[in-house]
Design a protein around this motif. Structure first.
Motif, PDB file in Angstrom:
ATOM      1  N   SER A 138       0.799  -1.222   0.000  1.00  0.00           N
ATOM      2  CA  SER A 138       0.000   0.000   0.000  1.00  0.00           C
ATOM      3  C   SER A 138       0.834   1.276   0.000  1.00  0.00           C
ATOM      4  CB  SER A 138      -0.918   0.007   1.224  1.00  0.00           C
ATOM      5  OG  SER A 138      -1.749   1.144   1.208  1.00  0.00           O
ATOM      6  N   GLU A 139       0.283   2.293  -0.682  1.00  0.00           N
ATOM      7  CA  GLU A 139       0.893   3.632  -0.663  1.00  0.00           C
ATOM      8  C   GLU A 139       0.123   4.561   0.255  1.00  0.00           C
ATOM      9  OE1 GLU A 139       1.658   5.555  -4.414  1.00  0.00           O
ATOM     10  OE2 GLU A 139       2.046   3.647  -5.413  1.00  0.00           O
ATOM     11  N   ARG A 140      -1.116   4.162   0.629  1.00  0.00           N
ATOM     12  CA  ARG A 140      -1.993   5.119   1.324  1.00  0.00           C
ATOM     13  C   ARG A 140      -2.089   4.917   2.828  1.00  0.00           C
ATOM     14  NH1 ARG A 140      -7.150   3.952  -2.185  1.00  0.00           N
ATOM     15  NH2 ARG A 140      -5.884   2.464  -3.298  1.00  0.00           N
ATOM     16  N   ILE A 141      -1.530   3.824   3.369  1.00  0.00           N
ATOM     17  CA  ILE A 141      -1.596   3.632   4.827  1.00  0.00           C
ATOM     18  C   ILE A 141      -0.218   3.772   5.468  1.00  0.00           C
ATOM     19  CG2 ILE A 141      -3.758   2.350   5.052  1.00  0.00           C
ATOM     20  CD1 ILE A 141      -2.195  -0.257   4.867  1.00  0.00           C
ATOM     21  N   VAL A 142      -0.220   4.310   6.684  1.00  0.00           N
ATOM     22  CA  VAL A 142       1.031   4.570   7.401  1.00  0.00           C
ATOM     23  C   VAL A 142       1.056   3.821   8.732  1.00  0.00           C
ATOM     24  CG1 VAL A 142       2.486   6.360   8.438  1.00  0.00           C
ATOM     25  CG2 VAL A 142       1.188   6.866   6.359  1.00  0.00           C
ATOM     26  N   ASN A 143      -0.052   3.918   9.502  1.00  0.00           N
ATOM     27  CA  ASN A 143      -0.101   3.328  10.845  1.00  0.00           C
ATOM     28  C   ASN A 143      -0.880   2.011  10.929  1.00  0.00           C
ATOM     29  OD1 ASN A 143       1.205   5.712  11.821  1.00  0.00           O
ATOM     30  ND2 ASN A 143      -0.771   6.759  11.782  1.00  0.00           N
ATOM     31  N   SER A 144      -1.660   1.690   9.907  1.00  0.00           N
ATOM     32  CA  SER A 144      -2.485   0.479   9.917  1.00  0.00           C
ATOM     33  C   SER A 144      -1.775  -0.644   9.166  1.00  0.00           C
ATOM     34  CB  SER A 144      -3.841   0.747   9.263  1.00  0.00           C
ATOM     35  OG  SER A 144      -4.492   1.815   9.907  1.00  0.00           O
ATOM     36  N   PRO A 145      -2.041  -1.908   9.553  1.00  0.00           N
ATOM     37  CA  PRO A 145      -1.380  -3.032   8.875  1.00  0.00           C
ATOM     38  C   PRO A 145      -1.922  -3.313   7.476  1.00  0.00           C
ATOM     39  CG  PRO A 145      -2.827  -3.855  10.605  1.00  0.00           C
ATOM     40  CD  PRO A 145      -2.825  -2.368  10.727  1.00  0.00           C
ATOM     41  N   CYS A 146      -3.245  -3.119   7.292  1.00  0.00           N
ATOM     42  CA  CYS A 146      -3.820  -3.406   5.973  1.00  0.00           C
ATOM     43  C   CYS A 146      -5.205  -2.779   5.812  1.00  0.00           C
ATOM     44  CB  CYS A 146      -3.914  -4.917   5.734  1.00  0.00           C
ATOM     45  SG  CYS A 146      -4.878  -5.773   6.985  1.00  0.00           S
ATOM     46  N   ILE A 147      -5.633  -2.667   4.542  1.00  0.00           N
ATOM     47  CA  ILE A 147      -6.972  -2.154   4.215  1.00  0.00           C
ATOM     48  C   ILE A 147      -7.486  -2.903   2.988  1.00  0.00           C
ATOM     49  CG2 ILE A 147      -6.872   0.201   5.149  1.00  0.00           C
ATOM     50  CD1 ILE A 147      -5.942   1.102   2.323  1.00  0.00           C
ATOM     51  N   LEU A 148      -8.774  -2.735   2.719  1.00  0.00           N
ATOM     52  CA  LEU A 148      -9.370  -3.302   1.507  1.00  0.00           C
ATOM     53  C   LEU A 148      -9.907  -2.160   0.648  1.00  0.00           C
ATOM     54  CD1 LEU A 148     -11.327  -6.267   3.097  1.00  0.00           C
ATOM     55  CD2 LEU A 148      -9.376  -6.486   1.580  1.00  0.00           C
ATOM     56  N   VAL A 149      -9.476  -2.111  -0.592  1.00  0.00           N
ATOM     57  CA  VAL A 149      -9.960  -1.062  -1.503  1.00  0.00           C
ATOM     58  C   VAL A 149     -10.800  -1.697  -2.609  1.00  0.00           C
ATOM     59  CG1 VAL A 149      -7.974   0.406  -1.031  1.00  0.00           C
ATOM     60  CG2 VAL A 149      -7.909  -1.120  -3.006  1.00  0.00           C
ATOM     61  N   THR A 150     -11.678  -0.891  -3.191  1.00  0.00           N
ATOM     62  CA  THR A 150     -12.542  -1.391  -4.267  1.00  0.00           C
ATOM     63  C   THR A 150     -12.053  -0.867  -5.612  1.00  0.00           C
ATOM     64  OG1 THR A 150     -14.039   0.478  -3.923  1.00  0.00           O
ATOM     65  CG2 THR A 150     -14.588  -1.578  -2.800  1.00  0.00           C
ATOM     66  N   GLY A 151     -12.603  -1.414  -6.692  1.00  0.00           N
ATOM     67  CA  GLY A 151     -12.211  -1.000  -8.041  1.00  0.00           C
ATOM     68  C   GLY A 151     -12.548   0.454  -8.292  1.00  0.00           C
ATOM     69  N   GLU A 152     -11.786   1.093  -9.155  1.00  0.00           N
ATOM     70  CA  GLU A 152     -11.945   2.530  -9.429  1.00  0.00           C
ATOM     71  C   GLU A 152     -13.329   2.877  -9.980  1.00  0.00           C
ATOM     72  OE1 GLU A 152      -9.480   6.080 -11.757  1.00  0.00           O
ATOM     73  OE2 GLU A 152      -8.715   4.022 -11.790  1.00  0.00           O
ATOM     74  N   TYR A 153     -13.923   1.952 -10.738  1.00  0.00           N
ATOM     75  CA  TYR A 153     -15.197   2.263 -11.395  1.00  0.00           C
ATOM     76  C   TYR A 153     -16.398   1.514 -10.806  1.00  0.00           C
ATOM     77  CZ  TYR A 153     -11.894   4.263 -14.661  1.00  0.00           C
ATOM     78  OH  TYR A 153     -10.872   4.996 -15.206  1.00  0.00           O
ATOM     79  N   GLY A 154     -16.178   0.759  -9.748  1.00  0.00           N
ATOM     80  CA  GLY A 154     -17.293   0.060  -9.095  1.00  0.00           C
ATOM     81  C   GLY A 154     -17.786   0.824  -7.886  1.00  0.00           C
TER      82      GLY A 154
END
Length: 304
Positions: A167-183
């Motif tokens: 990930s490029e967007r998290i600093v303090n958290s271990p992980c995240i779930l992102v969705t598709g750009e157009y969904g």
């Protein structure tokens, strides 16, 4: 008339509280006046405090080198202020708009840019930040180093995620779930699930595949990599991966697919923390069960 009204903050605040939904509906439906209506929108942000900010004011505050307008959607400002999705933006000093009205999701489908600045949703795929050559080099090294772990996580989670990346967007958290750009975003998914007359067939193709983003600098991820390198088939590694997936579902705004399984894994971790062996929870044996049944029958006979 609207421009004059907007000059008086107190009056405009009262007007906006009453008619903000109408303005956003106009953004969604009126392509001719979309640009003018966008100037009337107001949002809370990471830099506005308790006040609302206009998109024009946001653009004037943009940092040098910032090309996009960042925003995040959710249920409440309080929830979004502590969201893991905004960690990298906050670290870089980029302002993030908080959109907490359900109609914002519909409006943003039509409002793609403002003053030639593209809108970027931080909960969706495709978020990129400017990087130096040194940062790019370090990123490639980390990608190669964590390749085995990302592959293993994908194998364990199967079709629950489309891919696992750093990930490029998290600093303090271990992980995240992102969705598709157009969904749909996680918030849009929640809104659509709440619709009484929703079309299940529409939901099936609009629900985005999830991408799991892990933070290679987080102590949990580093330790998980060590354990996985030692023994890929370790049951603890599998449990930890599922636990990280379930917690990232919650922190990313989704609902749990299997709450019972999540609770079971949490209980196992609690037992581990309390040094309780699974064998301590001895289930009732068949002999004990049959003895209880016989004694129960005897008592019934006595009653007769």
């Amino acid at each position: 008339m609207f421009e004059e009204l907007a000059e008086n903050k107190d009056d405009y605040k009262k007007f906006y509280e009453q008619f903000s939904k109408n303005l956003k509906l106009g953004i969604h439906e009126d392509s001719t006046n979309r640009k003018k209506l966008a100037e009337l929108l107001r949002y809370r942000s990471t830099k506005s405090g308790e006040e609302f900010t206009s998109l024009k004011d946001y653009v004037t505050r943009m940092k040098e080198g910032q090309k996009d307008i960042y925003y995040i959607t959710g249920e409440s400002v309080k929830q979004l202020e502590s969201s893991p999705f905004i960690e990298s933006c906050k670290k870089r000093g980029y302002e993030v708009l908080f959109m907490v009205d359900p109609i914002d999701e519909y409006a943003m489908q039509q409002l793609k840019e403002f003053e030639e600045k593209k809108f970027v949703c931080l909960t969706k795929d495709g978020v990129k930040f400017e990087e130096t050559d040194e940062e790019k080099k370090k990123k490639e090294e980390l990608k190669a180093s964590f390749e085995s772990l990302t592959k293993l996580i994908k194998e364990i989670l199967g079709d629950k995620v489309e891919k696992v990346v750093l990930s490029e967007r998290i600093v303090n958290s271990p992980c995240i779930l992102v969705t598709g750009e157009y969904g749909w975003s996680a918030n849009m998914e929640r809104i659509m699930k709440a619709q009484a007359l929703r079309d299940a067939s529409t939901s099936s193709y609009m629900v985005s595949k999830k991408t799991m983003e892990i933070n290679p600098n987080h102590s949990i991820v580093k330790e998980l990599k060590k354990k996985a390198d030692e023994d890929k088939s370790d049951k603890t590694v599998k449990d930890l991966v599922w636990l990280l997936f379930d917690t990232s579902l919650l922190t990313s705004g989704f609902s749990l697919d299997d709450p019972s399984g999540y609770a079971e894994r949490i209980h196992r971790m609690i037992k581990l923390g309390l040094s309780i062996d699974d064998s301590d929870d001895v289930p009732m044996t068949t002999t004990e069960e049959s003895t209880e049944e016989i004694s129960g029958e005897s008592k019934m006979e006595e009653v007769d």
